[in-house]
Write a protein that holds these residues in place. Structure first.
Motif, mmCIF file in Angstrom:
data_model
loop_
_atom_site.group_PDB
_atom_site.id
_atom_site.type_symbol
_atom_site.label_atom_id
_atom_site.label_comp_id
_atom_site.label_asym_id
_atom_site.label_seq_id
_atom_site.Cartn_x
_atom_site.Cartn_y
_atom_site.Cartn_z
ATOM 1 N N HIS A 132 63.712 40.831 43.136
ATOM 2 C CA HIS A 132 63.471 39.825 42.591
ATOM 3 C C HIS A 132 61.958 39.535 41.967
ATOM 4 N N TYR B 35 62.986 38.263 34.260
ATOM 5 C CA TYR B 35 62.903 37.205 35.094
ATOM 6 C C TYR B 35 63.456 35.882 34.422
ATOM 7 N N ARG C 128 60.722 28.131 44.622
ATOM 8 C CA ARG C 128 60.893 28.882 45.924
ATOM 9 C C ARG C 128 59.697 28.515 46.747
ATOM 10 N N HIS C 129 58.456 28.240 46.051
ATOM 11 C CA HIS C 129 57.318 27.975 46.944
ATOM 12 C C HIS C 129 56.948 26.594 47.231
HETATM 13 C C1 HEM Z 1 50.994 36.437 43.363
HETATM 14 C C2 HEM Z 1 51.636 35.926 44.283
HETATM 15 C C3 HEM Z 1 53.000 35.520 44.279
HETATM 16 C C4 HEM Z 1 54.183 35.784 43.481
HETATM 17 C C5 HEM Z 1 54.059 36.705 42.073
HETATM 18 C C6 HEM Z 1 55.194 35.537 44.151
HETATM 19 C C7 HEM Z 1 56.538 35.387 43.631
HETATM 20 C C8 HEM Z 1 57.810 34.624 44.132
HETATM 21 C C9 HEM Z 1 59.016 34.893 43.605
HETATM 22 C C10 HEM Z 1 59.256 35.489 42.062
HETATM 23 C C11 HEM Z 1 59.854 34.347 44.337
HETATM 24 C C12 HEM Z 1 61.244 33.957 44.074
HETATM 25 C C13 HEM Z 1 62.300 35.292 44.074
HETATM 26 C C14 HEM Z 1 63.622 34.888 43.734
HETATM 27 O O1 HEM Z 1 63.754 34.982 42.444
HETATM 28 O O2 HEM Z 1 64.429 35.241 44.592
HETATM 29 C C15 HEM Z 1 59.208 34.048 45.492
HETATM 30 C C16 HEM Z 1 59.686 33.187 46.593
HETATM 31 C C17 HEM Z 1 58.977 33.124 47.589
HETATM 32 N N1 HEM Z 1 57.702 33.399 48.063
HETATM 33 FE FE1 HEM Z 1 56.296 33.794 46.602
HETATM 34 N N2 HEM Z 1 54.888 34.893 45.565
HETATM 35 C C18 HEM Z 1 53.767 35.070 45.436
HETATM 36 C C19 HEM Z 1 52.857 34.362 46.615
HETATM 37 C C20 HEM Z 1 53.470 33.904 47.831
HETATM 38 C C21 HEM Z 1 52.848 33.760 49.164
HETATM 39 C C22 HEM Z 1 51.212 34.102 49.146
HETATM 40 C C23 HEM Z 1 53.448 33.388 49.985
HETATM 41 C C24 HEM Z 1 53.399 32.965 51.349
HETATM 42 C C25 HEM Z 1 52.685 33.523 51.995
HETATM 43 C C26 HEM Z 1 54.922 33.310 49.349
HETATM 44 C C27 HEM Z 1 56.138 33.071 49.867
HETATM 45 C C28 HEM Z 1 57.311 32.891 49.140
HETATM 46 C C29 HEM Z 1 58.510 32.600 49.999
HETATM 47 C C30 HEM Z 1 58.660 32.277 51.530
HETATM 48 C C31 HEM Z 1 59.556 32.755 49.059
HETATM 49 C C32 HEM Z 1 61.178 32.294 49.034
HETATM 50 C C33 HEM Z 1 61.733 33.912 49.566
HETATM 51 C C34 HEM Z 1 63.326 33.787 49.965
HETATM 52 O O3 HEM Z 1 63.755 33.164 50.666
HETATM 53 O O4 HEM Z 1 63.887 34.171 49.301
HETATM 54 N N3 HEM Z 1 54.728 33.561 47.873
HETATM 55 N N4 HEM Z 1 57.780 34.188 45.237
#
Ligand code: HEM
Length: 235
Positions: free
Chosen positions: A131, A146, A159-160
């Protein structure tokens, strides 16, 4: 990409309304996947003359309904295409979806072995790496999948929310992703990497902001990232 030039002559008494209508049109169009950005300029020697420049993914794009009141003031409207063909998107340059899927799968393997990040991602959705690859593809100029199939920006932000990501965790996340870019052979030219790292730095800082207590989801469109310094202009 297509550049759309629209020239208007607007009398001084209608200038404020016109500028407001342009801003309103742009904020509505930002929600459409065809819109890449716009600029509104006024002629230096004649302030009644406006040039509206819109960057679209193609000539097929939504109309400017918010500017309907100014249709009679439109002097010229044409689509332009870059001489020498379309410049590659960052998505194409990276190697498209296969390269991004490879990158994100290797990256999250490392994330799950990292003592600082493992607790954050413990029990994550098995499809999470794929994803995020789709997200990254859309940001870097690939298909708007997306937005179409994964809930768009609001879902990603959602999700964040509430995760209280620390600066130390963010830094580690960025560092492991850049390591994975090396490991999976993403293009290593300075122009691509500067653009890629720029997005990762920006996006990860926003992830921290949205993960902080009290932050709320937003319904903005998925952002588009472009070359910081295109290779064809590098000296
Ligand atoms: C450029 C930076 C980032 C991008 C592009 C990004 C992108 C994403 C996306 C697209 C999702 C949703 C995925 C889905 O549709 O299932 C997601 C979920 C998540 N992100 Fe990020 N993220 C970024 C930075 C971070 C950082 C720095 C952290 C933590 C250190 C983080 C932690 C999480 C967590 C824990 C989830 C949920 C995961 C799950 O249980 O499925 N993200 N992120």
């Amino acid at each position: 990409m297509t550049v759309h030039h629209l020239r208007y002559t607007i009398p001084a008494e209608r200038a404020a309304a016109f500028e407001a209508a342009c801003a309103e049109a742009a904020s509505a169009l930002e929600k459409t996947p065809q819109f890449l950005g716009h600029d509104l300029s006024r002629r230096v020697d004649d302030p009644t003359r406006y040039l509206l420049t819109i960057r679209w993914t193609s000539v097929e794009h939504p109309p400017f309904t918010a500017l309907a009141d100014f249709a009679g003031d439109l002097d010229e409207s044409h689509h332009w295409t870059p001489v020498g063909g379309e410049p590659p998107t960052l998505y194409d340059w990276a190697g498209g979806a296969p390269a991004l899927v490879r990158l994100l799968r290797v990256f999250y393997d490392h994330v799950l072995q990292d003592p600082l990040l493992e607790p954050v991602f413990r029990g994550m959705d098995a499809h999470h790496p794929d994803h995020v690859a789709v997200w990254l593809g859309e940001v870097l100029g690939g298909p708007a999948d997306y937005s179409a199939h994964h809930g768009g920006h609001p879902h990603m932000i959602g999700r964040h929310l509430g995760r209280a990501i620390t600066e130390e965790q963010r830094r580690r996340w960025v560092s492991l992703l850049l390591d994975a870019a090396d490991e999976t052979g993403l293009p290593a030219d300075p122009e691509f990497r500067a653009s890629f790292a720029g997005y990762v730095e920006w996006g990860s800082r926003l992830a921290v902001v949205f993960s902080a207590p009290g932050a709320e989801a937003s319904d903005e469109p998925v952002p588009h990232w472009d070359w910081v310094k295109p290779p064809w202009q590098a000296s």
